[in-house]
Write an enzyme that holds these catalytic residues in place. Structure first.
Site, PDB file in Angstrom:
ATOM      1  N   LYS A 185       0.749  -1.243   0.067  1.00 25.28           N
ATOM      2  CA  LYS A 185      -0.015  -0.143   0.101  1.00 25.28           C
ATOM      3  C   LYS A 185       0.804   1.235  -0.146  1.00 25.28           C
ATOM      4  CE  LYS A 185      -3.832  -2.325  -0.311  1.00 25.28           C
ATOM      5  NZ  LYS A 185      -4.648  -2.683   0.747  1.00 25.28           N
TER       6      LYS A 185
HETATM    7  C1  LIG Z   1      -6.022  -3.883   1.139  1.00 20.37           C
HETATM    8  C2  LIG Z   1      -7.347  -3.512   0.973  1.00 20.37           C
HETATM    9  C3  LIG Z   1      -8.062  -3.628   2.243  1.00 20.37           C
HETATM   10  C4  LIG Z   1      -7.521  -4.214   3.641  1.00 20.37           C
HETATM   11  O1  LIG Z   1      -6.537  -5.023   3.484  1.00 20.37           O
HETATM   12  P1  LIG Z   1      -5.439  -5.602   4.447  1.00 20.37           P
HETATM   13  O2  LIG Z   1      -4.634  -6.534   3.659  1.00 20.37           O
HETATM   14  O3  LIG Z   1      -6.174  -6.513   5.498  1.00 20.37           O
HETATM   15  O4  LIG Z   1      -4.878  -4.566   5.435  1.00 20.37           O
HETATM   16  C5  LIG Z   1      -9.477  -3.373   2.345  1.00 20.37           C
HETATM   17  N1  LIG Z   1      -9.868  -2.947   1.273  1.00 20.37           N
HETATM   18  C6  LIG Z   1      -9.123  -2.732   0.253  1.00 20.37           C
HETATM   19  C7  LIG Z   1     -10.199  -1.969  -1.092  1.00 20.37           C
HETATM   20  C8  LIG Z   1      -7.904  -3.113  -0.060  1.00 20.37           C
HETATM   21  O5  LIG Z   1      -7.274  -2.599  -1.249  1.00 20.37           O
END
Ligand SMILES: *Cc1c(COP(=O)(O)O)cnc(C)c1O
Length: 367
Positions: A185
């Site tokens: 991210k």
């Molecule tokens: C990455 C993501 C999440 C949460 O993901 P984690 O891997 O649990 O941190 C939730 N929603 C979207 C749209 C994502 O891209």
């Protein structure tokens, strides 16, 4: 000459990350108490534009906490876009509620606000807007619909740290919002998440649910069922170091995205998302949509890119094709755009030359 492979994503840990993690190890504060957690929460409110931020151990648990605190339970329905990362839909299921899927807008694949009234039932409890791939959803239309119908609006800003609508950060429009700090991210803590809100009562409840349901005024007294969704001081130490460089990280991503668009806009066989007027997107991954392609052709192009050392991945499959969330309603826009979408590499370890190489390779394998 052999070109080294270009990864889709990779974390950028070149600031104070190591020094702060070392401090955790040297002082023994490696669990879920420590100043980095409070420092990270406080610093993050500047990015989300909210009064409060509650850190959690990942973005999925942040979603679960937010939905619980917003009162979602068995029998409720929550409207969300069919194209999203599966965590958005899974978290609704964790609450015993039903995800109700909406079709997408062309290009951005964000939720189509025109779907909302059609999907509303007496059981509808709220709407999750997802700012997919860093492009803001139509928070004004969604917020107005929620307000008119007494529904909550939760923003899933997991992929959009720093994006703005009318100069205001995403995450500050809903009753609450969540962010993710997974390794790929825009800001990372390895694994990690955050729930943000302006509502002090909601914040208090989020903290209680996150910490096993313990009463903050009475240690080891648990007035309700809670969870252990706490972030560690080590995760937060990485997060604090990331936020120190947040502007530079975003600027680098913007530079790479501009380079991508300057090439890709000249391709006559790909579509790109158009960023809605009045909004600023943050480039998470760089998506291209092969014009006239189906899923098979898209997969063949990705395999050819891989052969040439360029990593890529398919745009998210819509939830309505997955066994757990199947729906018989038609989703013409989501079906078309997701099947021909490819996410190309975008991370701060790339150079402009790397972007040129990705684009040249794409041109070659799609010719
Ligand atoms: C990455 C993501 C999440 C949460 O993901 P984690 O891997 O649990 O941190 C939730 N929603 C979207 C749209 C994502 O891209």
């Amino acid at each position: 000459m052999t070109d080294s492979p270009i990864a889709l994503a990779q974390p950028d840990l070149g600031g104070n990350e190591l020094a702060y993690v070392q401090e955790c190890l040297e002082t023994g504060w490696i669990s879920s108490i420590g100043h980095f957690i409070t420092d990270f929460e406080k610093a993050f409110t500047a990015i989300s534009g909210t009064q409060h931020a509650v850190a959690s151990n990942n973005g999925t648990t942040a979603l679960h906490l937010a939905l619980l605190a917003l009162g979602v339970g068995p029998g409720d329905e929550v409207i969300l876009p069919t194209v999203t990362y599966v965590a958005t839909a899974n978290a609704v299921k964790y609450c015993g509620a039903t995800p109700v899927l909406a079709d997408s807008l062309p290009g951005t694949l964000n939720i189509d606000p025109a779907e909302l009234e059609r999907l509303r039932t007496p059981r509808t409890k709220g709407v999750i807007s997802v700012h997919l791939y860093g492009i803001p959803a139509d928070v004004h239309a969604i917020g107005a619909f929620c307000e008119a119908n007494g529904l909550f609006h939760l923003e899933d800003a997991a992929e959009s740290h720093g994006a703005t609508v009318g100069g205001k950060p995403v995450g500050s429009f809903g009753d609450a919002a969540i962010f993710s700090f997974f390794g790929n991210k825009i800001v990372t803590t390895g694994e990690g998440g955050m729930v943000v809100t302006d509502d002090a009562a909601l914040e208090k409840h989020l903290r209680l649910l996150r910490g096993q349901g313990m009463d903050p005024e009475r240690r080891y007294w648990f007035p309700e069922v809670g969870y252990n969704y706490r972030m560690t001081n080590i995760q937060a130490a990485i997060g604090v170091a990331q936020l120190e460089r947040f502007d530079a990280l975003l600027a680098k991503r913007q530079e790479l995205a501009h380079r991508y668009v300057s090439h890709l806009a000249t391709f006559d066989d790909v579509d790109l998302a158009v960023v809605p007027e009045g909004t600023v997107a943050v480039p998470w991954l760089q998506n291209v949509y092969l014009r006239g392609a189906d899923g098979e052709r898209r997969d063949a192009v990705m395999a050819a890119l891989k052969e040439e050392g360029v990593d890529s991945r398919p745009v998210f499959y819509p939830m309505h094709v997955l066994p757990a969330f199947e729906s018989a309603r038609p989703f013409p826009v989501a079906d078309d755009w997701s099947a021909r979408g490819i996410s190309l590499p975008l991370h701060t370890g790339l150079s402009l030359d790397d972007v040129d190489r990705v684009c040249e390779t794409l041109a070659r394998v799609t010719a």
